[in-house]
Design an enzyme around this catalytic site. Structure first.
Site, short mmCIF file in Angstrom:
data_model
loop_
_atom_site.label_atom_id
_atom_site.label_comp_id
_atom_site.label_asym_id
_atom_site.label_seq_id
_atom_site.Cartn_x
_atom_site.Cartn_y
_atom_site.Cartn_z
N CYS A 16 -12.13 -6.75 -25.76
CA CYS A 16 -13.33 -7.09 -26.50
C CYS A 16 -14.17 -8.10 -25.73
O CYS A 16 -13.72 -8.68 -24.75
CB CYS A 16 -12.94 -7.69 -27.85
N CYS A 47 -12.77 -11.50 -25.21
CA CYS A 47 -11.78 -11.64 -24.14
C CYS A 47 -12.48 -12.03 -22.84
O CYS A 47 -11.96 -12.83 -22.05
CB CYS A 47 -11.03 -10.34 -23.88
N ASP A 89 -0.16 15.00 36.46
CA ASP A 89 -1.43 14.83 37.14
C ASP A 89 -1.19 13.72 38.17
O ASP A 89 -0.39 12.83 37.94
CB ASP A 89 -2.47 14.39 36.09
N ASP A 121 -4.08 11.52 31.68
CA ASP A 121 -4.64 10.31 31.09
C ASP A 121 -5.28 10.56 29.72
O ASP A 121 -5.78 9.65 29.11
CB ASP A 121 -5.64 9.65 32.04
N ASP A 181 -7.86 15.28 31.03
CA ASP A 181 -6.86 16.33 30.98
C ASP A 181 -6.68 16.92 29.59
O ASP A 181 -5.73 17.65 29.35
CB ASP A 181 -5.52 15.77 31.47
#
Lengths: 117, 755
Positions: free
Chosen positions: B25, B28, B441, B640, B644
């Site tokens: 309410c 409150c 690589d 990396d 790649d």
């Protein structure tokens, strides 16, 4: 004796029907937002339907302290969430295509089904 | 700048949101707002009744606000995202409470079960014939019911609920097994006349013992499970709780949740880095081993990035926060590890399918077993039927099957993370364990990827500087990895760069452009041949450079060779030993590079690789992977992660080699957080160990159920007169899933480096 044997066979038939063949009629419909409680070894509601192509939110509340209940997964959607005890965790679902999306704990002992229609 | 230590955090704090319970309410609202505004440090409190939320500005702690709301008769909880640390603490508390409850249940059930069992074994008969016996057993039956309603309560509620929801689980089996034993015993007590005299046996001790043993098994499992998440706990523990930030020329300590992007953070020796950032003042050495597995401290100075959770060793620095909260590299690593821990390798899928049908199937087997004993078993048939059906229900353990894969993956993925290896998911884990060929690589993977100019050879150019000026000017607009080396060398020698016009990169060949009115071509031998430039007089020199693992690059100005600049990319310190480790594990190791053949051959020879492909254009790397796959190789590719990407995606497992803590999380199946190739061997070793563990668990769980269920049904009785007691079945079932968790825990001691 015959009665017991027949009763046994009927019981087996009942098990097959109840766990494997039965299609549930009691289905929770999720419209935007639905609370799923994890308690006493199962999800409640267990079967959820959802309209297709509409995003929705499932809120999971875990009240079951067993570590089995700790994780809920929806493998088809690559979703897995840890559920802290007594806390609501929201899972946002994207707009989904029609189909069935099972959800379960890590070991598949707690199981539920999300049907998108 | 002043150094005011321990100054309270009062500036620019974001507001807090609380969810209020029990407010309905308008009055409150006033009550709650008034209560909050009286709390020390609150500047403003506003409540939204419709949403039942209150937003509070100021420096008050969340707990003091919740306490104030509780004092006026309502309840509240914070709506702020909980940190991983809080979640972990709560989980620990919840697990401990659950463990205590299970142990209490165990003691209650065994407190009745053990004396009963001792009585049955050594003192008297568990049968009912006289009236005093009936009364005594009735009392025991009621006590057993009390045990069922307290210690066993969770099995019965869980079992029943799961039946109602058309699913069945372990609880269902325990409920049916212990329930059947108890009901049969109560029938013996109340209406013994229904049963033949030989069958008037009670099984209360079985019910109590089974409930006690399974609770004990669950309790021990909770303990053991806690250990499986050690790795993630360690990662979460790396997060600092507070940060010392500089605001308005003052240094203040604030909670890390309140650190914002662009805040300046002060770090002193021994401090943990609280959020990701870039150093703006000072220099230091950081220990990044907790994230990358790299044991050597890394030098950091202005412009370098620092990562959350790493440890400052020597100097004091000031850094600007770039990523906070859930965006930090550490938070993402934690997220990724958690996600991977929850995923399953394909090997676990069969167990999943079986788990779905398991419990109802066991129920059917129990009924069939009971019926067989009733129809063709020896007297007393009814007692044998009940014992065999109960034992089948109790011995079957769906949990062992369900736990087998996730527990091992959890430990294995965590173990890998400790070694600086992030595995994306269970599928990557499984495939990584089966790799037969590893493609590497060269640049940035085998080598450091930070080339240096080693030789300058003059042809028609006037001086080294003149040649470097042409090359560096041209390369200053290029993105080639070798470009930086040339530009840096030119700058070191004080060469001023000139303007470049009509720049053009010729893929796989080199670059061209106009500098100071001269048309320049700079690149490999193929480029020179294509442009018809005479280089024969310098070929010997170029080849001898290449044979020393240097890359010679030709510079032509207006159609005439000006000179050669040789660049070399040093091999990483541990590449040789890492490649040997891969080869010793039976892997076919292949090197790919866009570099010329002679350089590639020299590098390959140095690191012990016999199979290599030089002058591979970026787009052809994928074809090489496919060609290997056509030879039935399961191919791992490491690169990396940027250049790649297509090859990484094509390979069965792509390994992205991270540069320090800047993890390429999205790009690969496996991310190595440190540059060392040992990460590849570590990743494969951990994957193999994990898969081996999963297989042991699955095999154990399958064999346990496949052997246990028929024995429980009495298959050995006709041959050896052996029928299992339901109590033995209860013990076996309780410890089968515990065994799975303990076996997975063995992986914690696996040392990738020594495998």
């Amino acid at each position: 004796m015959i009665v017991i044997n027949i009763a046994g066979v009927v019981l087996i038939g009942l098990i097959i029907w109840w766990f494997w063949l039965y299609k549930p009629t009691q289905i929770a419909v999720c419209e935007g937002d639905l609370l799923v409680t994890v308690e006493n070894g199962s999800y409640s509601p267990t079967h959820i339907t959802l309209a297709s192509n509409t995003p929705a939110t499932l809120r999971f509340l875990r009240k079951d302290a067993s570590p089995c209940a700790e994780i809920v997964m929806i493998p088809e959607l690559d979703i897995d969430r840890t559920l802290p005890l007594n806390e609501t965790i929201s899972i946002d679902l994207p707009a989904l295509e029609s189909g069935e999306y099972p959800f379960h704990c890590q070991m598949q002992m707690y199981r539920g089904l999300l049907s998108v229609e | 700048m002043t150094n005011s230590i321990n100054e309270p955090a009062i500036l620019n704090l974001p507001s807090q949101q609380l969810l209020i319970e029990g407010a309905s309410c308008a009055s409150c609202v006033n009550k709650i707002e008034a209560a909050l505004s009286r709390v020390n440090g609150v500047e403003k409190a506003e409540m939204n009744l419709a949403q039942r939320t209150v937003s509070v500005d100021g420096s008050a702690t969340t707990q003091s606000l919740i306490d104030a709301i509780r004092r006026v008769g309502y309840d509240a909880q914070s709506l702020k995202d909980k940190s991983d640390d809080d979640v972990l603490d709560e989980k620990d508390l919840a697990d401990r409470a659950y463990y205590r409850r299970l142990m209490r249940d165990t003691f209650i059930a065994l407190g009745l079960g053990v004396p009963l069992m001792i009585y049955g074994l050594f003192i008297g008969e568990m049968t009912v014939s006289t009236t005093p016996e009936r009364i005594a057993w009735l009392v025991v039956g009621i006590l057993t019911f009390v045990v069922m309603a307290t210690s066993g309560r969770h099995f019965y509620i869980g079992g029943w609920k799961s039946i109602l929801s058309h699913t069945a689980n372990m609880d269902t089996l325990i409920m049916l097994g212990t329930g059947a034993a108890w009901i049969y015993s109560m029938v013996v007590v109340f209406v013994p006349a229904l049963l033949p005299e030989m069958a008037r046996h009670v099984y209360f001790e079985a019910t109590a013992m089974i409930i006690g043993l399974i609770n004990l098994g669950l309790a021990l499992e909770v303990k053991a499970r806690g250990r499986t998440s050690e790795a993630i706990k360690r990662l979460i523990g790396l997060q600092a709780k507070t940060a010392r930030i500089v605001r308005d020329d003052k240094e203040i300590d604030i909670a890390i949740e309140d650190v914002l992007v662009d805040d300046l953070v002060r770090i002193r020796p021994g401090d943990k880095i609280p959020v990701d950032g870039i150093v703006v003042e000072g220099r230091t050495a950081m220990d990044e081993s907790m994230l990358t597995g790299e044991p050597m401290p890394i030098e950091k100075s202005i412009g370098d990035s620092v990562a959350t959770g790493t440890l400052n060793k020597t100097g004091s620095i000031l850094f600007r926060a770039t990523r906070v909260g859930k965006d930090t590299a550490l938070a993402q690593i934690i997220y990724m590890v958690k996600h991977a821990q929850n995923s399953k390798p394909p090997i676990g899928r069969l167990a999943d399918v079986i788990a779905g049908y398991f419990v109802p199937t066991i129920m059917i087997i129990a009924i069939v077993s009971g019926l067989i004993w009733l129809n063709i078993g020896p007297e007393p048939t009814i007692a044998f039927a009940v014992v065999s059906a109960t034992t089948v229900l109790i011995i079957a353990c769906p949990c062992a099957l369900g736990l087998a894969t996730p527990m091992s993956v959890m430990v294995g993925v965590g173990k890998a993370a400790e070694a600086g290896v992030l595995i994306r998911n269970g599928e990557a884990l499984q495939t990584a364990s089966k790799i037969t060929a590893m493609v590497l690589d060269k640049t940035g993977t085998i080598t450091l990827g930070a080339p240096k100019v080693t030789d300058v050879v003059l042809a028609n150019a006037k001086s080294d500087e003149a040649l470097l000026q042409m090359a560096a000017s041209l390369e200053s607009v290029s993105e080639h990895p070798l470009a930086l080396a040339i530009v840096e060398t030119a700058e070191e020698r004080g060469v001023t760069l000139a303007k470049v016009e009509n720049f053009n990169a010729i893929a796989g060949h080199g670059i061209e452009g106009v500098v100071d009115g001269k048309h320049l071509y700079f690149g490999n031998e193929r480029l020179m041949r294509a442009q018809g430039i005479e280089i024969d007089a310098f070929l010997d020199k170029a080849q001898s450079l290449a044979s020393e693992a240097k890359t010679p690059m030709f510079m032509a100005a207006d159609g005439v060779l000006a000179g050669i600049i040789a660049v070399a990319d040093p091999i990483k310190d541990d590449s040789i030993s890492a490649i040997k480790r891969l080869q010793d594990n039976g892997l076919r190791v292949i090197m790919l590079t866009g570099d010329n053949r002679a350089t590639a051959a020299a590098v390959a020879k140095k690191v012990g690789i016999t199979e290599f492909y030089a002058e591979v254009l970026p787009q052809d790397k994928t074809d090489k992977i496919v060609a290997l796959q056509m030879e039935n190789e399961i191919v791992g590719m490491s690169g990396d992660g940027i250049n790649d990407a297509p090859a990484l995606a094509m390979a069965n497992v792509g390994f992205a080699i991270g540069t320090g803590t800047d993890v390429a999380i999205e790009s690969a199946d496996v991310t190595l957080m440190r540059g060392s190739l040992h990460g590849l061997a570590d990743a494969i070793a951990v994957s193999k160990a994990t898969l081996r563990n999963v297989k042991q668990n699955l095999f154990g769980a399958f064999i346990y159920n496949a052997a246990g269920v028929p024995v429980a049904a009495g298959i050995l009785y006709p041959f050896f007169g052996l029928l299992l007691s339901p109590i033995i079945a209860g013990a076996a079932m309780a410890f089968s899933s515990l065994t799975v968790v303990m076996n997975a825990n063995r992986l914690r001691f696996f040392d990738a480096k020594n495998n």
